[in-house]
Design an enzyme around this catalytic site. Structure first.
Site, PDB file in Angstrom:
ATOM      1  N   SER A 158     -17.841  -7.848  -7.867  1.00 26.27           N
ATOM      2  CA  SER A 158     -17.407  -6.622  -8.545  1.00 26.27           C
ATOM      3  C   SER A 158     -18.523  -6.141  -9.452  1.00 26.27           C
ATOM      4  CB  SER A 158     -16.148  -6.875  -9.380  1.00 26.27           C
ATOM      5  OG  SER A 158     -15.853  -5.720 -10.167  1.00 26.27           O
ATOM      6  N   CYS A 163       8.404   3.008  -0.911  1.00 26.03           N
ATOM      7  CA  CYS A 163       9.052   4.315  -1.014  1.00 26.03           C
ATOM      8  C   CYS A 163       8.801   4.850  -2.426  1.00 26.03           C
ATOM      9  CB  CYS A 163      10.552   4.187  -0.766  1.00 26.03           C
ATOM     10  SG  CYS A 163      11.436   5.705  -1.181  1.00 26.03           S
ATOM     11  N   CYS A 169      16.286   6.917   2.127  1.00 24.80           N
ATOM     12  CA  CYS A 169      16.804   7.602   0.930  1.00 24.80           C
ATOM     13  C   CYS A 169      16.224   9.009   0.799  1.00 24.80           C
ATOM     14  CB  CYS A 169      16.490   6.789  -0.330  1.00 24.80           C
ATOM     15  SG  CYS A 169      14.800   6.984  -0.933  1.00 24.80           S
ATOM     16  N   HIS A 202      -4.868  -2.884  -7.831  1.00 19.53           N
ATOM     17  CA  HIS A 202      -4.818  -1.595  -7.123  1.00 19.53           C
ATOM     18  C   HIS A 202      -3.826  -1.593  -5.966  1.00 19.53           C
ATOM     19  CE1 HIS A 202      -9.195  -0.759  -8.693  1.00 19.53           C
ATOM     20  NE2 HIS A 202      -8.290  -0.834  -9.644  1.00 19.53           N
ATOM     21  N   CYS A 224      11.556   7.514   3.808  1.00 21.65           N
ATOM     22  CA  CYS A 224      12.526   6.422   3.660  1.00 21.65           C
ATOM     23  C   CYS A 224      13.926   6.924   4.017  1.00 21.65           C
ATOM     24  CB  CYS A 224      12.475   5.952   2.205  1.00 21.65           C
ATOM     25  SG  CYS A 224      13.630   4.664   1.756  1.00 21.65           S
ATOM     26  N   ARG A 239     -17.398   2.411  -2.494  1.00 21.71           N
ATOM     27  CA  ARG A 239     -18.286   3.027  -3.469  1.00 21.71           C
ATOM     28  C   ARG A 239     -19.754   3.014  -3.036  1.00 21.71           C
ATOM     29  NH1 ARG A 239     -16.588   3.413  -8.545  1.00 21.71           N
ATOM     30  NH2 ARG A 239     -18.531   2.612  -9.344  1.00 21.71           N
TER      31      ARG A 239
HETATM   32 ZN   LIG Z   1      13.604   5.058  -0.570  1.00 24.30          ZN
END
Ligand SMILES: [Zn+2]
Length: 256
Positions: A194, A129, A156, A121, A154, A36
């Site tokens: 912060s 994935c 998948c 975050h 991935c 930032r």
């Molecule tokens: Zn996957």
């Protein structure tokens, strides 16, 4: 010694539920840029939103290209004295948890256990994935990108993405819930590096304060809580935090 340092140390040594909240300012001394501030990455690049990542292969390639450029800095970054001081505090039994906005994983690299670090975050050292949720090390994906697999997927068929929260992506509900719960029930809420502007981080000191917690801030620039906190120290975390932890340790041993 700075009066603020002693005040914070005294609160820590009292041994209640001590929560530390960290932002980019704790990691700048480790060479991680504050996105930032001037000249940060946000200045050079328009961010890639989550929806774009999910809908466009070109966006995924660009995302991974940027990631690969940052990779050497990321893996070489080392925890600094502020990160180490927090580990010392934890080992003394004086630190309940760290809530962080940072994605660099440096708290764990310094030695804090994963379950004591709430990463609002995400963590850029991991890859997730986007379909099955499987986690894998960034190293593996990085090697694939370097070898020409420019937007790795991935097994998948889902898209692999660093396990961080992108623009336009939902915050991890469970982590936010835990962070709010801790803020609501702590005795000391110590903010380090912060500016407390980004949500939901911006609300947590307020929860803590409303529930009677001691609110301390160590930050180089202004925050919206400067006028309501109990102690404000304008200094680098790496210079102040080791002194605070040292003082806490002395006070704790005296009280035993
Ligand atoms: Zn996957």
């Amino acid at each position: 010694m700075n009066e603020g340092i002693l005040q914070i140390a005294k609160r820590i040594a009292a041994g209640g539920k001590n929560i530390v909240f960290t932002g980019a300012g704790i990691s700048t001394e480790s060479g991680i840029p504050d996105y930032r501030s001037d000249g940060g990455i946000w200045e050079k690049h328009r961010p890639i939103y989550y929806d774009e990542f999910m809908s466009s292969k070109e966006a995924r390639i660009e995302y991974w290209r940027r990631k690969a450029n940052l990779y050497p800095d990321l893996v070489n970054a080392q925890p600094n004295p502020a990160h180490h001081a927090l580990v010392d505090l934890y080992k003394m039994g004086l630190l309940e948890a760290v809530i962080t906005q940072n994605i660099d994983g440096l708290h764990q690299k310094a030695g804090l256990p994963d379950e004591r670090v709430i990463e609002l975050h995400g963590n850029s050292q991991r890859v997730r994935c986007t379909r099955c949720g499987k986690l894998s090390p960034l190293d593996d994906a990085y090697r694939r990108v370097k070898a020409g697999d420019l937007a790795p997927e991935c097994e998948c068929g889902g898209y692999l993405k660093p396990d961080t929260i992108s623009f336009g992506q939902m915050m991890p509900a469970e982590k936010v819930r835990r962070a709010v719960e801790l803020s609501n029930a702590c005795d000391l809420f110590l903010v380090i590096g912060s500016t407390l502007i980004v949500h939901p981080a911006a609300l947590m000191p307020d929860y803590a304060k409303r529930h009677g917690s001691f609110l301390a801030i160590i930050n180089l620039s202004e925050t919206p809580y400067d006028n309501v906190c109990d102690v404000l120290i304008r200094a680098k975390a790496g210079e102040v935090l080791p002194a605070i932890v040292e003082a806490s340790s002395v006070m704790k041993s005296r009280s035993l």
